[in-house]
Design a protein around this motif. Structure first.
Motif, PDB file in Angstrom:
ATOM      1  N   ALA A  32      52.524 -33.433  47.476  1.00  0.00           N
ATOM      2  CA  ALA A  32      52.501 -32.898  48.793  1.00  0.00           C
ATOM      3  C   ALA A  32      53.541 -31.879  48.929  1.00  0.00           C
ATOM      4  N   LEU A  33      54.702 -31.831  48.007  1.00  0.00           N
ATOM      5  CA  LEU A  33      55.488 -30.713  48.098  1.00  0.00           C
ATOM      6  C   LEU A  33      55.082 -29.471  47.230  1.00  0.00           C
ATOM      7  N   THR A  34      54.668 -29.693  46.074  1.00  0.00           N
ATOM      8  CA  THR A  34      54.270 -28.639  45.106  1.00  0.00           C
ATOM      9  C   THR A  34      52.847 -28.291  45.060  1.00  0.00           C
ATOM     10  N   ARG A  35      51.926 -29.104  45.359  1.00  0.00           N
ATOM     11  CA  ARG A  35      50.469 -29.066  45.257  1.00  0.00           C
ATOM     12  C   ARG A  35      50.267 -28.983  43.744  1.00  0.00           C
ATOM     13  N   ILE A  49      57.687 -29.559  29.947  1.00  0.00           N
ATOM     14  CA  ILE A  49      58.113 -28.310  30.817  1.00  0.00           C
ATOM     15  C   ILE A  49      58.999 -28.369  31.736  1.00  0.00           C
ATOM     16  N   SER A  50      59.732 -27.555  32.136  1.00  0.00           N
ATOM     17  CA  SER A  50      60.593 -27.275  33.167  1.00  0.00           C
ATOM     18  C   SER A  50      60.109 -26.717  34.558  1.00  0.00           C
ATOM     19  N   PRO A  51      60.679 -27.308  35.406  1.00  0.00           N
ATOM     20  CA  PRO A  51      60.438 -26.703  36.807  1.00  0.00           C
ATOM     21  C   PRO A  51      61.058 -25.289  36.991  1.00  0.00           C
ATOM     22  N   SER A  52      60.341 -24.521  37.808  1.00  0.00           N
ATOM     23  CA  SER A  52      61.107 -23.117  38.205  1.00  0.00           C
ATOM     24  C   SER A  52      62.218 -23.568  38.939  1.00  0.00           C
ATOM     25  N   TRP A  53      63.149 -22.439  39.031  1.00  0.00           N
ATOM     26  CA  TRP A  53      64.642 -22.312  39.742  1.00  0.00           C
ATOM     27  C   TRP A  53      64.159 -23.009  41.296  1.00  0.00           C
ATOM     28  N   THR A  54      62.938 -22.300  41.854  1.00  0.00           N
ATOM     29  CA  THR A  54      62.836 -22.561  43.360  1.00  0.00           C
ATOM     30  C   THR A  54      62.195 -24.098  43.374  1.00  0.00           C
ATOM     31  N   GLU A  55      61.442 -24.402  42.493  1.00  0.00           N
ATOM     32  CA  GLU A  55      60.775 -25.859  42.353  1.00  0.00           C
ATOM     33  C   GLU A  55      61.890 -26.945  42.156  1.00  0.00           C
ATOM     34  N   LEU A  56      62.909 -26.395  41.532  1.00  0.00           N
ATOM     35  CA  LEU A  56      64.012 -27.285  41.181  1.00  0.00           C
ATOM     36  C   LEU A  56      64.729 -27.671  42.549  1.00  0.00           C
ATOM     37  N   GLY A  57      65.117 -26.547  43.343  1.00  0.00           N
ATOM     38  CA  GLY A  57      65.838 -26.881  44.569  1.00  0.00           C
ATOM     39  C   GLY A  57      64.979 -27.336  45.451  1.00  0.00           C
ATOM     40  N   GLU A  69      75.238 -33.910  42.333  1.00  0.00           N
ATOM     41  CA  GLU A  69      74.039 -34.034  41.584  1.00  0.00           C
ATOM     42  C   GLU A  69      73.214 -32.661  41.393  1.00  0.00           C
ATOM     43  N   ARG A  70      73.260 -31.924  42.493  1.00  0.00           N
ATOM     44  CA  ARG A  70      72.725 -30.674  42.339  1.00  0.00           C
ATOM     45  C   ARG A  70      73.431 -29.815  41.405  1.00  0.00           C
ATOM     46  N   ARG A  71      74.777 -29.880  41.272  1.00  0.00           N
ATOM     47  CA  ARG A  71      75.493 -29.034  40.109  1.00  0.00           C
ATOM     48  C   ARG A  71      74.803 -29.559  38.793  1.00  0.00           C
ATOM     49  N   GLU A  72      74.928 -30.745  38.779  1.00  0.00           N
ATOM     50  CA  GLU A  72      74.346 -31.509  37.270  1.00  0.00           C
ATOM     51  C   GLU A  72      73.087 -30.966  36.945  1.00  0.00           C
ATOM     52  N   ALA A  73      71.954 -31.309  37.909  1.00  0.00           N
ATOM     53  CA  ALA A  73      70.973 -30.647  37.615  1.00  0.00           C
ATOM     54  C   ALA A  73      70.752 -29.184  37.544  1.00  0.00           C
ATOM     55  N   GLU A  74      71.488 -28.337  38.150  1.00  0.00           N
ATOM     56  CA  GLU A  74      71.379 -26.990  37.640  1.00  0.00           C
ATOM     57  C   GLU A  74      71.983 -26.542  36.409  1.00  0.00           C
ATOM     58  N   ALA A  75      72.916 -27.426  35.971  1.00  0.00           N
ATOM     59  CA  ALA A  75      73.569 -27.213  34.560  1.00  0.00           C
ATOM     60  C   ALA A  75      72.394 -27.621  33.681  1.00  0.00           C
ATOM     61  N   LEU A  76      71.666 -28.588  33.805  1.00  0.00           N
ATOM     62  CA  LEU A  76      70.663 -29.117  32.768  1.00  0.00           C
ATOM     63  C   LEU A  76      69.695 -28.276  32.715  1.00  0.00           C
TER      64      LEU A  76
END
Length: 284
Positions: A32-35, A49-57, A69-76
């Motif tokens: 529903a969020l990403t289609r 695969i990795s999400p795009s930066w926008t999708e990650l947010g 958790e956001r900072r950790e996810a962004e670092a990963l």
């Protein structure tokens, strides 16, 4: 190009998977969020695969991630984008060997048992060339020998520094690969490498008799940073296979410890045997 699983992407995927499950979100919520499909979510959470930066947010918002958790996810995410596992001469590898080489690039320790060949990380260029030529029926004929040897050399650049513990059957030391001069140089290199503080070489002598993996070919165990489980890779002509079952991985790890502690010669005794064989070759 097919998506390739890496440890860095898998760490990010596992982190996002834990956040999703904690938030009680399902594949339906992801779609529903990403289609995007359930298959895409599975490939992301399993490190292909990795999400795009926008999708990650967007996902972090959906999962109710805290600021920490956001900072950790962004670092990963940033770590997963790094090219430290990019392979030199990647075309020289089979798909299985390419995956192994990427995993090896992330490892902190390599432990290997070989029955009939010197482990790749310890091979001289001439020895590696002779092995490659002998196995050409199982390999891609479009890959030149020098390209394959260059790919091996790029892996060897981590030595010294990478911890390597090699247990080698005595048979591999007697097999005169490439002729006496090539084999003498190979044995001499083993002696030189064994002097490095991060490298341990032990020989399983003929007198040891039968042992666990002798009928199944070589096995290599990779250790990683704390918290990341070890992996075991079984190589065979023209390919290879990962051991996926954690119980089987543990069996290989325990078997290696048994071989090193109870069956193989000590590093000092092993060096003496290698030196004796090298001297005999020099005299022929």
């Amino acid at each position: 190009m097919a998506a390739v699983q890496t440890r860095r992407k898998r760490k990010l995927g596992q982190f996002l998977n834990a956040l999703r499950k904690r938030a009680g979100k399902t594949e339906v919520d992801y779609h529903a969020l990403t289609r995007k499909t359930q298959s895409t979510l599975s490939r992301m959470e399993n490190g292909y695969i990795s999400p795009s930066w926008t999708e990650l947010g967007a996902l972090l918002g959906l999962y109710g991630a805290t600021d920490a958790e956001r900072r950790e996810a962004e670092a990963l995410w940033e770590d997963a984008k790094q090219d430290s596992t990019r392979l030199a001469n990647a075309a020289a590898y089979t798909p299985e060997a390419r995956t192994y080489a990427r995993q090896e690039a992330d490892a902190t320790e390599v432990r290997t048992i070989e029955m009939i060949v010197i482990p790749g990380l310890l091979q001289t260029a001439a020895y590696a060339s002779a092995v490659r030529l002998a196995g050409q029926r199982f390999l891609d004929p479009s890959v030149p020998v020098d390209q394959a040897v260059a790919a091996l050399a790029s892996r060897q650049r981590r030595l010294p520094g990478l911890r390597l513990h090699a247990v080698i059957d005595e048979a591999a030391l007697h097999r005169v690969v490439g002729g006496p001069d090539v084999m003498h140089a190979q044995l001499s290199q083993l002696l030189e490498m064994a002097r490095q503080p991060d490298i341990t070489i032990q020989v399983i002598p003929f007198g040891a008799g039968a042992y666990g993996t002798m009928s199944g070919g070589g096995a290599t165990a990779l250790r990683f940073d704390a918290g990341d489980p070890s992996s075991v890779y079984l190589e065979y002509a023209g390919g290879g296979k990962w051991v996926d079952n954690p119980a089987d991985v543990e069996k290989y790890l325990l078997h290696f410890e048994d071989m090193a502690a109870q069956v193989a010669l000590s590093p000092k005794e092993s060096a003496a045997l290698i030196r004796k064989l090298a001297t005999a070759l020099k005299e022929t």
